[in-house]
Design an enzyme around this catalytic site. Structure first.
Site, PDB file in Angstrom:
ATOM      1  N   ASP A 178      34.855  37.337  41.629  1.00 41.53           N
ATOM      2  CA  ASP A 178      36.270  37.647  41.837  1.00 41.53           C
ATOM      3  C   ASP A 178      37.071  36.358  41.808  1.00 41.53           C
ATOM      4  O   ASP A 178      36.559  35.283  42.113  1.00 41.53           O
ATOM      5  CB  ASP A 178      36.467  38.347  43.186  1.00 41.53           C
ATOM      6  CG  ASP A 178      35.794  39.708  43.231  1.00 41.53           C
ATOM      7  OD1 ASP A 178      35.763  40.389  42.190  1.00 41.53           O
ATOM      8  OD2 ASP A 178      35.290  40.081  44.305  1.00 41.53           O
ATOM      9  N   GLY A 179      38.330  36.464  41.462  1.00 38.16           N
ATOM     10  CA  GLY A 179      39.204  35.307  41.461  1.00 38.16           C
ATOM     11  C   GLY A 179      39.309  34.625  40.111  1.00 38.16           C
ATOM     12  O   GLY A 179      39.917  33.577  39.991  1.00 38.16           O
ATOM     13  N   CYS A 180      38.691  35.198  39.106  1.00 38.31           N
ATOM     14  CA  CYS A 180      38.756  34.653  37.746  1.00 38.31           C
ATOM     15  C   CYS A 180      39.659  35.546  36.900  1.00 38.31           C
ATOM     16  O   CYS A 180      39.613  36.764  37.026  1.00 38.31           O
ATOM     17  CB  CYS A 180      37.366  34.596  37.118  1.00 38.31           C
ATOM     18  SG  CYS A 180      36.216  33.513  37.996  1.00 38.31           S
ATOM     19  N   ALA A 181      40.445  34.928  36.042  1.00 35.02           N
ATOM     20  CA  ALA A 181      41.332  35.702  35.173  1.00 35.02           C
ATOM     21  C   ALA A 181      40.535  36.483  34.133  1.00 35.02           C
ATOM     22  O   ALA A 181      40.930  37.566  33.723  1.00 35.02           O
ATOM     23  CB  ALA A 181      42.323  34.775  34.474  1.00 35.02           C
ATOM     24  N   SER A 182      39.396  35.943  33.733  1.00 35.23           N
ATOM     25  CA  SER A 182      38.537  36.627  32.769  1.00 35.23           C
ATOM     26  C   SER A 182      37.353  37.248  33.510  1.00 35.23           C
ATOM     27  O   SER A 182      37.185  37.056  34.705  1.00 35.23           O
ATOM     28  CB  SER A 182      38.055  35.639  31.702  1.00 35.23           C
ATOM     29  OG  SER A 182      37.446  34.531  32.308  1.00 35.23           O
TER      30      SER A 182
END
Length: 136
Positions: free
Chosen positions: A48-52
């Protein structure tokens, strides 16, 4: 504390004139990485916390930490390859002790990633550290 594989990346970066070459090199590292098995792309391995989309799957064998990963973004896949060079093969306590920000700073990544990519990179590092602490 960096591994020989990570030191090799540092040396490669020293020979590259500009950031565009370094950026391409990171992407090439990701392209050379074996894809993560689709069976391991599950909610438990998703970061979690990634744009991709990002998945990290860690194992510990004979006290050595190793992880594989994958992403749907080429640059993020390359960043995973860099992190693998930084962490794979270390003992669990060493994984936690790595100052990833300083080590990655040697590559100049901190100044050249977008805020979204920087946040995603921090999330990946946090997941790696949490996994190693849970196994220790």
């Amino acid at each position: 504390m960096a591994t020989a594989a990570f030191e090799e990346i540092v040396e490669d970066f020293e020979f590259m004139e500009d950031w565009e070459d370094r950026y391409r090199h990171v992407i090439d590292l990701g392209k050379a990485m074996r894809p993560l098995d689709d069976a391991l792309k599950v909610p438990a391995t998703k970061v979690d916390g990634c744009a991709s989309q990002v998945w990290l799957h860690a194992t510990v064998e004979d006290g050595e930490f190793r992880f594989d990963g994958d992403s749907d973004a080429m640059i993020v896949r390359g960043l995973i390859a860099v992190l693998r060079c930084l962490y794979n093969g270390l003992g669990l306590k060493d994984v936690v002790a790595v100052d990833a920000r300083a080590e990655l700073g040697r590559l100049g990544l901190n100044e050249h990633l977008s805020s979204q990519r920087s946040n995603g990179l921090r999330s990946m590092i946090e997941r790696i550290r949490e996994t190693a602490m849970a196994q220790a």
